[in-house]
Design an enzyme around this catalytic site. Sequence first.
Site, PDB file in Angstrom:
ATOM      1  N   ASP A 257      86.481   1.598  -6.132  1.00 24.82           N
ATOM      2  CA  ASP A 257      85.645   2.169  -5.070  1.00 24.82           C
ATOM      3  C   ASP A 257      84.577   1.179  -4.662  1.00 24.82           C
ATOM      4  O   ASP A 257      84.061   0.404  -5.483  1.00 24.82           O
ATOM      5  CB  ASP A 257      84.995   3.467  -5.544  1.00 24.82           C
ATOM      6  CG  ASP A 257      85.967   4.642  -5.549  1.00 24.82           C
ATOM      7  OD1 ASP A 257      87.090   4.483  -5.027  1.00 24.82           O
ATOM      8  OD2 ASP A 257      85.604   5.709  -6.079  1.00 24.82           O
ATOM      9  N   ASP A 259      81.516   1.590  -3.841  1.00 22.70           N
ATOM     10  CA  ASP A 259      80.134   1.852  -4.252  1.00 22.70           C
ATOM     11  C   ASP A 259      79.919   1.774  -5.762  1.00 22.70           C
ATOM     12  O   ASP A 259      78.853   2.144  -6.264  1.00 22.70           O
ATOM     13  CB  ASP A 259      79.682   3.228  -3.753  1.00 22.70           C
ATOM     14  CG  ASP A 259      80.599   4.355  -4.205  1.00 22.70           C
ATOM     15  OD1 ASP A 259      81.554   4.088  -4.969  1.00 22.70           O
ATOM     16  OD2 ASP A 259      80.371   5.506  -3.786  1.00 22.70           O
ATOM     17  N   TRP A 319      88.051  14.461   0.507  1.00 21.66           N
ATOM     18  CA  TRP A 319      87.463  14.131  -0.792  1.00 21.66           C
ATOM     19  C   TRP A 319      87.990  15.042  -1.893  1.00 21.66           C
ATOM     20  O   TRP A 319      88.103  16.252  -1.727  1.00 21.66           O
ATOM     21  CB  TRP A 319      85.939  14.267  -0.720  1.00 21.66           C
ATOM     22  CG  TRP A 319      85.260  13.935  -2.010  1.00 21.66           C
ATOM     23  CD1 TRP A 319      84.840  12.706  -2.427  1.00 21.66           C
ATOM     24  CD2 TRP A 319      84.948  14.858  -3.063  1.00 21.66           C
ATOM     25  NE1 TRP A 319      84.284  12.803  -3.679  1.00 21.66           N
ATOM     26  CE2 TRP A 319      84.330  14.109  -4.101  1.00 21.66           C
ATOM     27  CE3 TRP A 319      85.123  16.225  -3.224  1.00 21.66           C
ATOM     28  CZ2 TRP A 319      83.893  14.692  -5.283  1.00 21.66           C
ATOM     29  CZ3 TRP A 319      84.701  16.817  -4.413  1.00 21.66           C
ATOM     30  CH2 TRP A 319      84.082  16.048  -5.423  1.00 21.66           C
ATOM     31  N   GLU A 322      92.311  13.386  -5.986  1.00 22.23           N
ATOM     32  CA  GLU A 322      93.404  12.406  -5.980  1.00 22.23           C
ATOM     33  C   GLU A 322      93.413  11.589  -7.261  1.00 22.23           C
ATOM     34  O   GLU A 322      94.475  11.161  -7.731  1.00 22.23           O
ATOM     35  CB  GLU A 322      93.320  11.502  -4.743  1.00 22.23           C
ATOM     36  CG  GLU A 322      92.266  10.422  -4.778  1.00 22.23           C
ATOM     37  CD  GLU A 322      90.849  10.949  -4.567  1.00 22.23           C
ATOM     38  OE1 GLU A 322      89.897  10.234  -4.937  1.00 22.23           O
ATOM     39  OE2 GLU A 322      90.698  12.052  -4.026  1.00 22.23           O
ATOM     40  N   ASP A 323      92.230  11.378  -7.868  1.00 21.54           N
ATOM     41  CA  ASP A 323      92.178  10.649  -9.141  1.00 21.54           C
ATOM     42  C   ASP A 323      92.707  11.505 -10.284  1.00 21.54           C
ATOM     43  O   ASP A 323      93.338  10.993 -11.220  1.00 21.54           O
ATOM     44  CB  ASP A 323      90.753  10.155  -9.423  1.00 21.54           C
ATOM     45  CG  ASP A 323      89.705  11.230  -9.217  1.00 21.54           C
ATOM     46  OD1 ASP A 323      90.056  12.384  -8.902  1.00 21.54           O
ATOM     47  OD2 ASP A 323      88.507  10.931  -9.373  1.00 21.54           O
ATOM     48  N   MET A 349      76.292   3.568  -9.370  1.00 19.33           N
ATOM     49  CA  MET A 349      76.872   4.000  -8.099  1.00 19.33           C
ATOM     50  C   MET A 349      75.793   3.914  -7.017  1.00 19.33           C
ATOM     51  O   MET A 349      74.687   4.427  -7.188  1.00 19.33           O
ATOM     52  CB  MET A 349      77.395   5.434  -8.197  1.00 19.33           C
ATOM     53  CG  MET A 349      78.001   5.949  -6.886  1.00 19.33           C
ATOM     54  SD  MET A 349      78.495   7.687  -6.962  1.00 19.33           S
ATOM     55  CE  MET A 349      79.957   7.555  -7.990  1.00 19.33           C
ATOM     56  N   HIS A 352      74.425   7.369  -1.614  1.00 26.60           N
ATOM     57  CA  HIS A 352      74.780   7.537  -0.206  1.00 26.60           C
ATOM     58  C   HIS A 352      75.165   8.984   0.041  1.00 26.60           C
ATOM     59  O   HIS A 352      75.506   9.730  -0.886  1.00 26.60           O
ATOM     60  CB  HIS A 352      75.947   6.618   0.170  1.00 26.60           C
ATOM     61  CG  HIS A 352      77.214   6.922  -0.577  1.00 26.60           C
ATOM     62  ND1 HIS A 352      78.175   7.777  -0.097  1.00 26.60           N
ATOM     63  CD2 HIS A 352      77.666   6.493  -1.785  1.00 26.60           C
ATOM     64  CE1 HIS A 352      79.176   7.853  -0.954  1.00 26.60           C
ATOM     65  NE2 HIS A 352      78.895   7.091  -1.988  1.00 26.60           N
ATOM     66  N   ARG A 354      77.638  11.929   1.824  1.00 31.48           N
ATOM     67  CA  ARG A 354      79.080  12.049   2.025  1.00 31.48           C
ATOM     68  C   ARG A 354      79.463  11.470   3.374  1.00 31.48           C
ATOM     69  O   ARG A 354      78.837  11.748   4.389  1.00 31.48           O
ATOM     70  CB  ARG A 354      79.480  13.532   1.945  1.00 31.48           C
ATOM     71  CG  ARG A 354      80.957  13.814   2.166  1.00 31.48           C
ATOM     72  CD  ARG A 354      81.842  13.353   1.024  1.00 31.48           C
ATOM     73  NE  ARG A 354      81.392  13.861  -0.243  1.00 31.48           N
ATOM     74  CZ  ARG A 354      81.594  15.109  -0.684  1.00 31.48           C
ATOM     75  NH1 ARG A 354      82.236  15.975   0.071  1.00 31.48           N
ATOM     76  NH2 ARG A 354      81.167  15.482  -1.858  1.00 31.48           N
TER      77      ARG A 354
END
Length: 432
Positions: A257, A259, A319, A322-323, A349, A352, A354
């Site tokens: 990712d 971030d 969102w 999926e992981d 992280m 931020h 969404r």
Amino acid sequence: MLLLSFICVVFLLYVLNFRSMVSYNFLNYKISGFLDVFQSNFSFNQITPSRNETLQFRNTTRTPQFIGINSSGQYEHDGSLGASFKLLGLHLTESHRNTSRYKPKVIVHSSRRFDDVWTTKNKTTKYSNKTSSETDKNVCPEKPKDLLGLRLGNYSHVTKAELIEEFTQMEPGGHLRPQNCTPGQTVAILIPYRNRNSHLLVLLHNLIPFLTRQNVDVTLFVIEQAGNSTFNRGALFNVGFLEAEKFHRFDCYILHDVDMIPINDHNLYRCSENPRHFAVAVNKHNYKLLYSNYFGGVVGLLRSQYLQVNGNSNLYIGWGAEDDDLLVRVRAKNLTMVRYDVMTARYDMIKHKRDKGNAENPLRFALLKSAARRQDVEGLNTVSKHYQVLDIKLETLHTWITVSLNNSGLLETAPSYTMNDMKGTKLVMKVK
């Protein structure tokens, strides 16, 4: 009469030969491009090539020796991955970018991978991912000696130009490799992306020195989802894998990712016998594991493992989960998730909100029900027809791949039992 017949036959053969030459030249012109450069100029299939037909293998320095076009009109380089990237960039610039027929998606669709073999001095040898200067070096130690351990990340504002000026060790296409030893793996880092430029620059500012100290032979790929369609992280990883494979057959794929900033370089970016979850302890969660089955943020799989689990699911549009689906796939193939300890596998992280176009997916839990069951019929093997490469840029810091995704088409690849689960969830949501 006999003489006249003979002259007619000769003339007919001449005409036929001329027409075949014209057809051949026209066809050759039509399919001119990357495949022609490598097949005609590199003479891969010559068993005993002459001196002028041989790809000259250079062993002067570690830096890829890209020579360009020699006196015989051939391309020369040292067979290294870095030089191959540079040659690819040159070809894109000279042969395609100024033509209206340029289609980036087919630039490297050759059935022969350009780093499969290299030839030198009348000998053909299988490509070993090492230049001749590298074969004389020591193998990189399992634990590099220049590691710094846990330290604060660098979150200062930085521009792309400043990063290019700072990281002179980067080679075309975002390729980085150690100077004094030969690493055991080639690594591709896949970064799914949309509208997160400031985060990407911070990540690169921290990740490049982190990987340099770890002696990683790595290439950075940014896979940007174009347009306003809902973000599809899993599909972007699948696309990144397929497109990266056209450049090189990497040993290890790290799904990263944009971030997630690693802050302990003992967290070695390597792949092992089992898939690894790297982002174990994140500041957002007080440097604790979010939940026991958490498999998000940063994960790494061997190429063979990613193929074995059929990559990510493409059905998680928006969102969430999926992981979790990927971990189900890993375990369904009798693979075990492994982790470093919470002090080693630490990340910050970047804060931020969404992202617009990445709303929470209300169907994610319904999709998880059939994750293991549909594993072999939906995933890496079904994404190809539902994305289009819009552009490929071989830049100093990364290879940038811009793609458009057909999310509705990807949803239609779901088997009937998964569709039924989603319909049931929609009915429940409607009642509520």
